[in-house]
Enzyme design. Structure first.
Site, PDB file in Angstrom:
ATOM      1  CB  SER A  67      -0.959  -0.041   1.193  1.00 34.80           C
ATOM      2  OG  SER A  67      -2.000   0.880   1.042  1.00 34.80           O
ATOM      3  CG  ASP A  74      -7.178  -2.401  -3.316  1.00 34.79           C
ATOM      4  OD1 ASP A  74      -7.551  -1.259  -3.019  1.00 34.79           O
ATOM      5  OD2 ASP A  74      -6.004  -2.789  -3.152  1.00 34.79           O
ATOM      6  CG  HIS A 133      -5.986  -2.034   0.309  1.00 35.80           C
ATOM      7  ND1 HIS A 133      -5.248  -1.617  -0.776  1.00 35.80           N
ATOM      8  CD2 HIS A 133      -5.373  -1.524   1.402  1.00 35.80           C
ATOM      9  CE1 HIS A 133      -4.232  -0.883  -0.362  1.00 35.80           C
ATOM     10  NE2 HIS A 133      -4.284  -0.815   0.956  1.00 35.80           N
TER      11      HIS A 133
END
Length: 314
Positions: A160, A255, A285
């Site tokens: 991320s 996501d 995610h």
């Protein structure tokens, strides 16, 4: 629960249902302090995976000492090193939050993993978190022998926001010091700023992160609109990605960042980089770090470890 959960596998569906208790409101509504408390609660529980050595240390950086945690899978010194940058929107996250995945990567890859506890936004906006990551990589490249690692065989891993930082460090290594990195693993990385691709709309309401959360995290990290055009802040803003190390991009099907991450992989490939992308269906995610929670996590971590082993050990 959102409509997106209809595409989740049973593991992810169960976690998505439980999030309403753990995450009563989206991160952008909770604010910084409460989001950090929630993130601490989301990390995997249970006995940590055994590993030869875990050691906390600090390395010098331009902003002061940078805490790190080193995971050694075996007693041999001069092992190659995978440097891990945790996710959390540059705002939340910690060494403890990625402890389980770092242990697993080290054991499965045969490489030392060094996890970096960079300073967090909004107290420390761009470029301070990036500087901490750059300084950690530079230190390990120049003085890795002091920690028993081979500073000539370095790979990067980030999830991320950590994927954003890994990609930015790779650009820095290419453009500023010509440091030769062997590889990078970018897990659902935040590589572009608010481009309205299909997944951005389809999964705008999560689970876990929403598009409004993503924008809030960007707002915490970036100083102003000018940073959006800086490739060290937003890697997709780079004019060219040529010369970056071989790359594995891992995405989650459910996501909002999925399509931007896969577009970044396609750009890497088009610019001549040895790059590939793997999408994991049925998960959202955040799944990569949740050891023991999702079956897909085991497969994705094993894929990342194989990629690191094949890139760093020869």
């Amino acid at each position: 629960m959102t409509a997106a959960t209809g595409r989740l596998d049973p593991d992810a569906m169960a976690v998505a249902r439980s999030l309403s208790r753990i995450l009563p409101r989206p991160f952008h509504e909770l604010g910084v302090a409460d989001s950090r408390a929630v993130a601490a609660d989301l990390r995997p529980r249970g006995e940590p995976e055994p590993i030869h050595e875990v050691r906390d240390s600090e390395i010098p950086g331009r902003n002061g000492l940078v805490p790190i945690r080193l995971y050694r899978p075996q007693g041999a010194v001069e092992l190659p090193v995978a440097i891990y940058f945790h996710g959390g929107g540059w705002t939340v996250g910690s060494l403890d939050g990625v402890d389980a995945v770092c242990r697993a990567i080290a054991n499965r890859s045969g490489c030392v993993v060094v996890s970096v506890d960079y300073r967090l936004a909004p107290e420390h906006k761009y470029p301070t978190p990036l500087h901490d990551c750059v300084d950690a990589v530079a230190h390990l490249a120049l003085r890795g022998a002091e920690l028993g690692v081979d500073g000539t065989r370095i790979g990067l891993v980030g999830d991320s926001a950590g994927g954003n930082l890994a990609a930015a460090v790779a650009l820095w290594a290419r453009d500023t010091v010509l440091l030769k990195l062997r590889c990078q693993v970018l897990v659902y990385p935040a590589t572009e700023f608010a481009v309205d691709r299909p997944s951005w709309s389809e999964h705008a309401d999560g689970p876990l992160i929403t598009t409004a959360d993503v924008m809030w995290f960007w707002g915490n990290y970036l100083r102003d609109e000018g940073d959006r055009r800086d490739p060290f802040a937003v890697p997709a803003a780079a004019a060219s990605l040529a010369g970056l190390p071989r790359t594995l991009v891992i995405t989650a099907a459910v996501d909002p960042l999925r399509d931007s991450a896969e577009a970044f992989a396609a750009r890497l490939l088009a610019d001549g980089v040895d790059a590939s992308a793997s999408r994991y269906d049925g998960v959202f995610h955040g799944f990569f770090t949740e050891i023991g929670t999702f079956r897909a996590t085991d497969a994705a971590v094993s894929e990342a470890a194989r990629f690191l082993r094949n890139s760093l050990l020869p």
